[in-house]
Design an enzyme around this catalytic site. Structure first.
Site, PDB file in Angstrom:
ATOM      1  N   LYS A   1     -63.616 -44.042  57.471  1.00 56.69           N
ATOM      2  CA  LYS A   1     -62.242 -43.923  57.966  1.00 56.69           C
ATOM      3  C   LYS A   1     -62.214 -43.122  59.266  1.00 56.69           C
ATOM      4  O   LYS A   1     -63.137 -42.352  59.542  1.00 56.69           O
ATOM      5  CB  LYS A   1     -61.378 -43.230  56.910  1.00 56.69           C
ATOM      6  CG  LYS A   1     -61.853 -41.818  56.567  1.00 56.69           C
ATOM      7  CD  LYS A   1     -60.773 -40.974  55.911  1.00 56.69           C
ATOM      8  CE  LYS A   1     -61.093 -39.496  56.024  1.00 56.69           C
ATOM      9  NZ  LYS A   1     -60.008 -38.582  56.072  1.00 56.69           N
TER      10      LYS A   1
ATOM     11  N   LYS B   1     -68.783 -33.231  51.036  1.00 54.57           N
ATOM     12  CA  LYS B   1     -68.883 -32.046  51.889  1.00 54.57           C
ATOM     13  C   LYS B   1     -70.189 -31.296  51.634  1.00 54.57           C
ATOM     14  O   LYS B   1     -70.772 -30.728  52.556  1.00 54.57           O
ATOM     15  CB  LYS B   1     -67.668 -31.148  51.675  1.00 54.57           C
ATOM     16  CG  LYS B   1     -66.430 -31.707  52.372  1.00 54.57           C
ATOM     17  CD  LYS B   1     -65.180 -30.954  52.028  1.00 54.57           C
ATOM     18  CE  LYS B   1     -63.974 -31.600  52.679  1.00 54.57           C
ATOM     19  NZ  LYS B   1     -62.704 -31.062  52.181  1.00 54.57           N
TER      20      LYS B   1
ATOM     21  N   LYS C   1     -60.831 -36.487  61.886  1.00 57.69           N
ATOM     22  CA  LYS C   1     -60.737 -35.558  63.020  1.00 57.69           C
ATOM     23  C   LYS C   1     -62.101 -35.192  63.575  1.00 57.69           C
ATOM     24  O   LYS C   1     -62.260 -35.023  64.762  1.00 57.69           O
ATOM     25  CB  LYS C   1     -60.012 -34.282  62.582  1.00 57.69           C
ATOM     26  CG  LYS C   1     -58.554 -34.498  62.318  1.00 57.69           C
ATOM     27  CD  LYS C   1     -57.833 -33.157  62.328  1.00 57.69           C
ATOM     28  CE  LYS C   1     -56.654 -33.191  61.384  1.00 57.69           C
ATOM     29  NZ  LYS C   1     -57.038 -32.943  59.985  1.00 57.69           N
TER      30      LYS C   1
HETATM   31  P1  ADP Z   1     -58.827 -35.461  58.425  1.00 56.02           P
HETATM   32  O1  ADP Z   1     -59.530 -36.241  57.354  1.00 56.02           O
HETATM   33  O2  ADP Z   1     -58.678 -36.250  59.682  1.00 56.02           O
HETATM   34  O3  ADP Z   1     -59.347 -34.068  58.637  1.00 56.02           O
HETATM   35  P2  ADP Z   1     -56.723 -34.271  56.815  1.00 56.02           P
HETATM   36  O4  ADP Z   1     -57.714 -34.047  55.716  1.00 56.02           O
HETATM   37  O5  ADP Z   1     -56.140 -33.079  57.470  1.00 56.02           O
HETATM   38  O6  ADP Z   1     -57.332 -35.271  57.910  1.00 56.02           O
HETATM   39  O7  ADP Z   1     -55.558 -35.187  56.256  1.00 56.02           O
HETATM   40  C1  ADP Z   1     -54.230 -35.157  56.731  1.00 56.02           C
HETATM   41  C2  ADP Z   1     -53.505 -36.388  56.243  1.00 56.02           C
HETATM   42  O8  ADP Z   1     -53.953 -37.537  56.969  1.00 56.02           O
HETATM   43  C3  ADP Z   1     -53.749 -36.717  54.759  1.00 56.02           C
HETATM   44  O9  ADP Z   1     -52.533 -37.182  54.214  1.00 56.02           O
HETATM   45  C4  ADP Z   1     -54.763 -37.818  54.787  1.00 56.02           C
HETATM   46  O10 ADP Z   1     -54.664 -38.672  53.659  1.00 56.02           O
HETATM   47  C5  ADP Z   1     -54.366 -38.551  56.061  1.00 56.02           C
HETATM   48  N1  ADP Z   1     -55.504 -39.257  56.638  1.00 56.02           N
HETATM   49  C6  ADP Z   1     -56.592 -38.715  57.249  1.00 56.02           C
HETATM   50  N2  ADP Z   1     -57.421 -39.689  57.688  1.00 56.02           N
HETATM   51  C7  ADP Z   1     -56.844 -40.879  57.354  1.00 56.02           C
HETATM   52  C8  ADP Z   1     -57.186 -42.252  57.550  1.00 56.02           C
HETATM   53  N3  ADP Z   1     -58.272 -42.610  58.221  1.00 56.02           N
HETATM   54  N4  ADP Z   1     -56.345 -43.194  57.064  1.00 56.02           N
HETATM   55  C9  ADP Z   1     -55.210 -42.860  56.412  1.00 56.02           C
HETATM   56  N5  ADP Z   1     -54.821 -41.601  56.205  1.00 56.02           N
HETATM   57  C10 ADP Z   1     -55.622 -40.604  56.668  1.00 56.02           C
END
Ligand code: ADP
Length: 345
Positions: free
Chosen positions: A208, A126, A211
């Site tokens: 990965k 970050k 969002k």
């Molecule tokens: P993002 O990274 O999309 O902002 P968050 O940090 O809010 O998502 O994570 C919400 C949940 O979704 C967490 O449990 C995270 O491990 C899971 N998660 C987010 N992206 C992935 C991914 N590409 N594959 C598997 N799990 C994910």
């Protein structure tokens, strides 16, 4: 309706194990959120005492502009429910509606060392992405996440692979508290029904699905059918293997991995066999994957709008969730204050 889990339990019944997890309201939910987290929330809601939250405070560390926050909070709630989460069975709540989280965060901050926080991979990422907003909240993100989890004395945390290191830190902080002040918290474990934690790869073969990064390489639960097809067809491939049973390059492995999530076993077997005998046609494979994705995503997408339109219903869900979460938080925080010694009469 409010469920008092403890009251409903028969005295002879084994105490339900406690589960906690959260998702940040920073945009539309995607396939990674579904397979890394929500799918397990839905499976766990029958057997565990579950606390699932919209992590609105976490989103402030990277998204200080709150213009979209309300809409995003509503969307995360609606998308979770559209995926099958039942607000009557679990506590589905907003992080900021449970004020004792902030108190526990404060105590835990005094047990977390600057050096170990600076070493966190997500913190370093970050900082690299946004060097002009390296705030203290970003540094102590794993401490707040620990507070969220142990506030309910949760044992299991259904999350994707990207959260593994944070869970390790949560165990460290919980253990440090227990060691210094006495046993209050169980050690929280990342949970995926005894399987490896999941990482849903992005369609461009790099990193990965997420969002906010590379939206054309991420499949959102809100994507229209044509958009899904367009994104899948753009996924990187090559001219195919030339030797039987060759290892797969990463970007091809990713397409197989995505197919495994949404396609049938027969379809998987066919393309595995085609790959191994060098007859695979990636155009056909992506068409099949796109159609299976459409079949998977469309019903979820179609459910979301009706839930989002019912603002009164969403308010009730948030209130009901906050009530359950606050009840559990009060019980824990009483123990915490006593254990620390903040009790003078
Ligand atoms: P993002 O990274 O999309 O902002 P968050 O940090 O809010 O998502 O994570 C919400 C949940 O979704 C967490 O449990 C995270 O491990 C899971 N998660 C987010 N992206 C992935 C991914 N590409 N594959 C598997 N799990 C994910």
């Amino acid at each position: 309706m409010t469920i008092d889990f403890h009251y409903l339990r028969h005295p002879m019944e084994k105490k339900k194990e406690i589960v906690m997890s959260g998702i940040r309201p920073t945009g539309f939910l995607h396939l990674g959120n579904y397979f890394g987290a929500i799918r397990n929330y839905v499976k766990m809601q029958e057997e565990f005492e579950c606390y699932f939250m919209v992590a609105d405070l976490h989103s402030l560390t990277t998204h200080p502009d709150t213009k979209e926050l309300k809409a995003n909070v509503h969307r995360v709630l609606a998308e979770n429910i559209a995926c099958g989460l039942d607000p009557d069975k679990v506590a589905l709540y907003c992080q900021s509606h449970v004020h004792e989280t902030a108190e526990l965060y404060l105590y835990l901050n005094m047990l977390a060392y600057k050096g170990e926080l600076e070493k966190t991979t997500t913190f370093k990422d970050k900082v690299r992405l946004n060097p002009q907003n390296v705030n203290a909240g970003l540094l102590t993100y794993p401490v707040l996440m620990t507070a969220d989890i142990i506030l309910h004395r949760a044992s299991y945390v259904p999350v994707g692979k990207d959260q593994e290191q944070h869970l390790e830190m949560a165990r460290t902080f919980a253990n440090r508290f227990n060691h210094r002040y006495g046993e209050v918290f169980p050690e929280p474990q990342a949970f995926n029904f005894n399987q490896e934690l999941i990482k849903v790869p992005s369609l461009d073969g790099a990193g990965k699905m997420s969002k906010s990064e590379n939206q054309m390489a991420t499949l959102y639960l809100a994507d229209e059918d044509e958009m899904i097809r367009k994104k899948v067809m753009k996924a990187k491939t090559d001219s195919g293997p030339t030797e039987p049973d060759s290892p797969k390059p990463d970007y091809i492995e990713n397409i197989f991995l995505l197919m495994k999530l949404v396609s049938s076993a027969d379809v998987m077997q066919k393309f595995e066999a085609d790959y191994n005998n060098c007859s695979i046609r990636y155009g056909d494979m992506k068409k099949q994957l796109a159609e299976d994705m459409v079949q998977f995503i469309a019903p979820i997408r179609n459910n979301v709008d009706a839930i989002l339109n019912d603002e009164k219903g969403l308010k009730q869900i948030m209130e009901q969730g906050a009530e359950k979460a606050n009840k559990s938080a009060h019980t824990t925080m009483k123990l915490v204050r006593e254990a620390i010694g903040l009790k003078y009469y």
